[in-house]
Design an enzyme around this catalytic site. Structure first.
Site, PDB file in Angstrom:
ATOM      1  N   GLY A   7      39.551  67.394   0.355  1.00 44.37           N
ATOM      2  CA  GLY A   7      41.079  67.352   0.984  1.00 44.37           C
ATOM      3  C   GLY A   7      41.036  66.463   2.217  1.00 44.37           C
ATOM      4  O   GLY A   7      40.720  67.048   3.309  1.00 44.37           O
ATOM      5  N   MET A  11      44.387  66.586   8.193  1.00 44.11           N
ATOM      6  CA  MET A  11      43.458  67.505   8.815  1.00 44.11           C
ATOM      7  C   MET A  11      41.848  67.354   8.450  1.00 44.11           C
ATOM      8  O   MET A  11      41.009  67.407   9.184  1.00 44.11           O
ATOM      9  CB  MET A  11      43.822  69.040   8.689  1.00 44.11           C
ATOM     10  CG  MET A  11      45.196  69.429   9.126  1.00 44.11           C
ATOM     11  SD  MET A  11      45.201  69.294  11.011  1.00 44.11           S
ATOM     12  CE  MET A  11      43.967  70.478  11.260  1.00 44.11           C
ATOM     13  N   GLY A  12      41.679  66.822   7.270  1.00 44.88           N
ATOM     14  CA  GLY A  12      40.322  66.663   6.491  1.00 44.88           C
ATOM     15  C   GLY A  12      39.866  65.410   7.372  1.00 44.88           C
ATOM     16  O   GLY A  12      38.705  65.473   7.641  1.00 44.88           O
ATOM     17  N   ASN A 106      46.808  76.779   6.457  1.00 45.22           N
ATOM     18  CA  ASN A 106      47.803  77.859   7.079  1.00 45.22           C
ATOM     19  C   ASN A 106      48.245  78.523   5.846  1.00 45.22           C
ATOM     20  O   ASN A 106      47.946  78.146   4.634  1.00 45.22           O
ATOM     21  CB  ASN A 106      48.991  76.719   7.072  1.00 45.22           C
ATOM     22  CG  ASN A 106      49.028  76.140   8.547  1.00 45.22           C
ATOM     23  OD1 ASN A 106      47.946  76.568   9.250  1.00 45.22           O
ATOM     24  ND2 ASN A 106      49.267  75.154   8.841  1.00 45.22           N
ATOM     25  N   ALA A 132      47.334  66.952  13.048  1.00 53.48           N
ATOM     26  CA  ALA A 132      47.059  65.502  12.402  1.00 53.48           C
ATOM     27  C   ALA A 132      48.119  65.278  11.845  1.00 53.48           C
ATOM     28  O   ALA A 132      49.006  66.124  11.290  1.00 53.48           O
ATOM     29  CB  ALA A 132      45.725  65.866  11.457  1.00 53.48           C
ATOM     30  N   LYS A 188      48.582  83.263  13.103  1.00 53.17           N
ATOM     31  CA  LYS A 188      48.616  81.798  12.900  1.00 53.17           C
ATOM     32  C   LYS A 188      49.813  81.846  12.055  1.00 53.17           C
ATOM     33  O   LYS A 188      50.714  80.672  11.975  1.00 53.17           O
ATOM     34  CB  LYS A 188      47.299  81.009  12.369  1.00 53.17           C
ATOM     35  CG  LYS A 188      47.591  79.604  11.899  1.00 53.17           C
ATOM     36  CD  LYS A 188      47.753  78.905  13.294  1.00 53.17           C
ATOM     37  CE  LYS A 188      48.392  77.391  12.919  1.00 53.17           C
ATOM     38  NZ  LYS A 188      47.551  76.499  12.369  1.00 53.17           N
ATOM     39  N   ASN A 196      56.775  75.610  11.708  1.00 53.43           N
ATOM     40  CA  ASN A 196      56.891  74.791  10.525  1.00 53.43           C
ATOM     41  C   ASN A 196      58.221  74.877   9.718  1.00 53.43           C
ATOM     42  O   ASN A 196      58.836  73.518   9.457  1.00 53.43           O
ATOM     43  CB  ASN A 196      55.627  75.209   9.628  1.00 53.43           C
ATOM     44  CG  ASN A 196      54.448  74.756  10.135  1.00 53.43           C
ATOM     45  OD1 ASN A 196      54.125  74.996  11.181  1.00 53.43           O
ATOM     46  ND2 ASN A 196      53.380  74.520   9.466  1.00 53.43           N
ATOM     47  N   SER A 260      53.118  70.326   9.953  1.00 50.84           N
ATOM     48  CA  SER A 260      52.771  69.831   8.613  1.00 50.84           C
ATOM     49  C   SER A 260      53.802  70.168   7.559  1.00 50.84           C
ATOM     50  O   SER A 260      54.047  69.167   6.752  1.00 50.84           O
ATOM     51  CB  SER A 260      51.287  70.389   8.110  1.00 50.84           C
ATOM     52  OG  SER A 260      51.499  71.841   8.201  1.00 50.84           O
ATOM     53  N   GLU A 273      54.506  74.317   1.862  1.00 52.69           N
ATOM     54  CA  GLU A 273      53.601  75.541   1.704  1.00 52.69           C
ATOM     55  C   GLU A 273      54.269  76.866   1.939  1.00 52.69           C
ATOM     56  O   GLU A 273      53.715  77.892   2.366  1.00 52.69           O
ATOM     57  CB  GLU A 273      52.362  75.392   2.501  1.00 52.69           C
ATOM     58  CG  GLU A 273      51.408  74.195   2.361  1.00 52.69           C
ATOM     59  CD  GLU A 273      50.159  74.310   3.366  1.00 52.69           C
ATOM     60  OE1 GLU A 273      50.500  74.089   4.394  1.00 52.69           O
ATOM     61  OE2 GLU A 273      48.999  74.403   2.914  1.00 52.69           O
TER      62      GLU A 273
HETATM   63  N1  NDP Z   1      48.851  68.605   9.672  1.00 47.45           N
HETATM   64  C1  NDP Z   1      48.544  69.526  10.558  1.00 47.45           C
HETATM   65  O1  NDP Z   1      49.006  69.232  11.811  1.00 47.45           O
HETATM   66  C2  NDP Z   1      48.044  70.933  10.443  1.00 47.45           C
HETATM   67  C3  NDP Z   1      47.689  71.205   9.065  1.00 47.45           C
HETATM   68  N2  NDP Z   1      47.356  72.417   8.841  1.00 47.45           N
HETATM   69  C4  NDP Z   1      47.017  72.986   7.583  1.00 47.45           C
HETATM   70  O2  NDP Z   1      45.797  72.274   6.720  1.00 47.45           O
HETATM   71  C5  NDP Z   1      46.101  71.979   5.294  1.00 47.45           C
HETATM   72  C6  NDP Z   1      45.811  70.536   5.112  1.00 47.45           C
HETATM   73  O3  NDP Z   1      47.079  70.123   5.881  1.00 47.45           O
HETATM   74  P1  NDP Z   1      47.313  68.544   5.917  1.00 47.45           P
HETATM   75  O4  NDP Z   1      45.880  67.721   6.253  1.00 47.45           O
HETATM   76  O5  NDP Z   1      48.473  68.209   6.929  1.00 47.45           O
HETATM   77  O6  NDP Z   1      47.659  67.703   4.703  1.00 47.45           O
HETATM   78  P2  NDP Z   1      47.944  66.464   3.952  1.00 47.45           P
HETATM   79  O7  NDP Z   1      49.072  66.462   3.329  1.00 47.45           O
HETATM   80  O8  NDP Z   1      47.878  65.262   5.174  1.00 47.45           O
HETATM   81  O9  NDP Z   1      46.882  66.208   2.904  1.00 47.45           O
HETATM   82  C7  NDP Z   1      46.642  67.155   1.965  1.00 47.45           C
HETATM   83  C8  NDP Z   1      46.296  66.487   0.642  1.00 47.45           C
HETATM   84  O10 NDP Z   1      47.483  66.087   0.174  1.00 47.45           O
HETATM   85  C9  NDP Z   1      47.325  64.712  -0.741  1.00 47.45           C
HETATM   86  N3  NDP Z   1      48.235  63.831  -0.039  1.00 47.45           N
HETATM   87  C10 NDP Z   1      48.692  63.720   1.342  1.00 47.45           C
HETATM   88  N4  NDP Z   1      49.552  62.882   1.477  1.00 47.45           N
HETATM   89  C11 NDP Z   1      49.959  62.375   0.272  1.00 47.45           C
HETATM   90  C12 NDP Z   1      50.857  61.319  -0.082  1.00 47.45           C
HETATM   91  N5  NDP Z   1      51.529  60.925   0.653  1.00 47.45           N
HETATM   92  N6  NDP Z   1      50.729  61.341  -1.542  1.00 47.45           N
HETATM   93  C13 NDP Z   1      50.203  61.620  -2.204  1.00 47.45           C
HETATM   94  N7  NDP Z   1      49.208  62.646  -1.892  1.00 47.45           N
HETATM   95  C14 NDP Z   1      49.039  63.224  -0.593  1.00 47.45           C
HETATM   96  C15 NDP Z   1      45.806  64.283  -0.463  1.00 47.45           C
HETATM   97  O11 NDP Z   1      45.184  64.624  -1.494  1.00 47.45           O
HETATM   98  P3  NDP Z   1      45.645  64.972  -3.315  1.00 47.45           P
HETATM   99  O12 NDP Z   1      46.166  63.644  -3.801  1.00 47.45           O
HETATM  100  O13 NDP Z   1      44.415  65.475  -3.688  1.00 47.45           O
HETATM  101  O14 NDP Z   1      46.798  65.974  -2.908  1.00 47.45           O
HETATM  102  C16 NDP Z   1      45.412  65.140   0.755  1.00 47.45           C
HETATM  103  O15 NDP Z   1      44.149  65.445   0.357  1.00 47.45           O
HETATM  104  C17 NDP Z   1      47.351  72.581   5.177  1.00 47.45           C
HETATM  105  O16 NDP Z   1      47.172  74.167   4.833  1.00 47.45           O
HETATM  106  C18 NDP Z   1      48.255  72.717   6.420  1.00 47.45           C
HETATM  107  O17 NDP Z   1      48.923  73.677   6.483  1.00 47.45           O
HETATM  108  C19 NDP Z   1      46.807  73.258   9.836  1.00 47.45           C
HETATM  109  C20 NDP Z   1      47.046  72.909  11.159  1.00 47.45           C
HETATM  110  C21 NDP Z   1      47.736  71.686  11.461  1.00 47.45           C
HETATM  111  C1  KPL Z   2      49.928  72.444  14.290  1.00 47.49           C
HETATM  112  C2  KPL Z   2      50.840  73.658  13.673  1.00 47.49           C
HETATM  113  C3  KPL Z   2      50.124  74.781  14.832  1.00 47.49           C
HETATM  114  C4  KPL Z   2      52.049  73.463  13.984  1.00 47.49           C
HETATM  115  O1  KPL Z   2      52.949  74.391  13.550  1.00 47.49           O
HETATM  116  C5  KPL Z   2      50.240  73.770  12.422  1.00 47.49           C
HETATM  117  O2  KPL Z   2      49.761  74.651  11.886  1.00 47.49           O
HETATM  118  C6  KPL Z   2      50.821  72.765  11.613  1.00 47.49           C
HETATM  119  O3  KPL Z   2      51.526  71.535  11.718  1.00 47.49           O
HETATM  120  O4  KPL Z   2      50.936  73.037  10.351  1.00 47.49           O
END
Ligand code: NDP
Ligand code: KPL
Length: 312
Positions: A7, A11-12, A106, A132, A188, A196, A260, A273
């Site tokens: 992923g 965040m990845g 999350n 991110a 969390k 969120n 997010s 989510e």
């Molecule tokens: N963003 C943040 O600040 C934070 C996020 N988290 C948690 O981390 C986890 C991952 O979140 P996050 O990195 O934000 O997720 P993203 O939405 O950025 O990415 C997750 C996956 O979604 C797909 N994707 C993302 N954007 C698009 C798009 N525009 N169109 C199509 N597919 C897309 C991609 O893969 P695929 O095509 O396989 O779906 C990607 O690997 C979640 O559980 C989140 O709650 C925790 C802390 C902070």
């Molecule tokens: C950074 C934080 C803590 C904000 O609620 C988060 O987990 C998110 O964006 O999903």
């Protein structure tokens, strides 16, 4: 350490970049073809605290895994909660008998899904306060600081979990070994169950939410509902401390961040989510006979908004 990041969204990408810069062997797996193509061509391109960087790492789609021969010590999962099961069904070839899986998503209850694919003593759970955001395929914004808490799901996994803490320390990810990760996950979930959902519905960032007169009462009420349900799951949340923890974000580094769920619902029109956060509390509340009117209403409002924006 040999690590696969599963992923490669916001965040990845953050974890992959920081771990790669620290000298770890990183492989990426993501299901979004345009994202994979962009990373393959130019690496992950990031605004990293104001500096534009590009970090090149091998990247695969799930369909390419069987032929890739990828074998990692650790898989760090950064999918969306609702993608977890279907992605793991596609990438089972990544999981070898000595592969550990770390889940920092999350939401509540991801172990129930992961247990179907990973031996319990190879499962590590945790949370992160890093942030991110994606600005397009292969492009991310990584601003500010954060931290990680993690713990092995079963006692046998402790040595490896401690190794992960060391590796994350080396990458500047500010990890902490948690003695009670179930508590950390519920704490969390209170952050996400408030910030969120409210920022997504009100279309604001964390700092803007904090400036509204309604914020304190909303936070208290939602956290109380989470705590009442958590108690039935053996977690006794310190609601005053949790409130302070959430409210502290209103004036912290993270105040400019759009959570997010805002990114999903408002910016990218993607399904959220919520069912794993406030929705999980509403469902569990029903099961335990506890009223959760705020969590129930907020979940319904997020789902209604998903329909209005045509979320996919
Ligand atoms: N963003 C943040 O600040 C934070 C996020 N988290 C948690 O981390 C986890 C991952 O979140 P996050 O990195 O934000 O997720 P993203 O939405 O950025 O990415 C997750 C996956 O979604 C797909 N994707 C993302 N954007 C698009 C798009 N525009 N169109 C199509 N597919 C897309 C991609 O893969 P695929 O095509 O396989 O779906 C990607 O690997 C979640 O559980 C989140 O709650 C925790 C802390 C902070
Ligand atoms: C950074 C934080 C803590 C904000 O609620 C988060 O987990 C998110 O964006 O999903």
């Amino acid at each position: 350490m040999k690590i696969t990041v599963l992923g490669v969204g916001g965040m990845g990408s953050r974890f992959a970049i920081m771990l790669h810069q620290a000298g770890n062997d990183i492989t990426l797996v993501d299901g979004w073809q345009a994202n994979v193509d962009a990373i393959r061509k130019d690496g992950i391109q990031a605004n990293f605290n104001g500096k534009q960087i590009a970090e090149k790492m091998p990247v695969y789609t799930p369909a390419e895994i069987d032929k890739s021969g990828i074998k990692a010590d650790l898989i760090v999962v950064f999918l969306k909660s609702n993608q977890l099961e279907s992605m793991f069904e596609q990438v089972q070839a990544l999981i070898h008998p000595d592969t550990y899986v770390l889940c920092l998503l999350n939401g509540i209850g991801h172990e129930d899904v992961l247990e179907k694919f990973v031996a319990k003593d190879h499962l590590i759970l945790g949370i992160t306060m890093w942030t991110a955001g994606m600005t397009g395929p292969g492009h991310v914004e990584l601003v500010g600081d954060g931290e990680v808490e993690l713990q092995n799901f079963e006692p046998a996994g402790k040595d490896f979990a401690l190794q992960v803490v060391d590796v994350f320390k080396g990458a500047g990810l500010n990890p902490k070994y948690s003695d009670n990760v179930k508590y950390s996950i519920w704490r969390k979930a209170c952050v996400n169950g408030t910030l969120n959902v409210l920022c997504a519905l009100l279309d604001c960032n964390i700092g803007e939410l904090g400036k509204t007169r309604e914020a304190p009462e909303l936070l208290h009420t939602i956290i109380d509902e989470f705590a009442a349900v958590a108690k039935h799951e053996g977690v006794d949340l310190d609601t005053a401390e949790v409130y302070d923890h959430v409210a502290a974000t209103f004036t912290a580094d993270i105040a400019d961040h759009y959570p997010s769920m805002h990114q999903d619902l408002v910016q990218h029109h993607r399904v959220t989510e919520v069912d794993f956060i406030d929705g999980a509390v509403a469902r569990k509340g029903k099961k335990y006979g506890i009223a959760t009117p705020y969590c129930t209403l907020l979940t319904q409002l997020v789902h209604a908004k998903e329909q209005l924006v045509g979320a996919k």
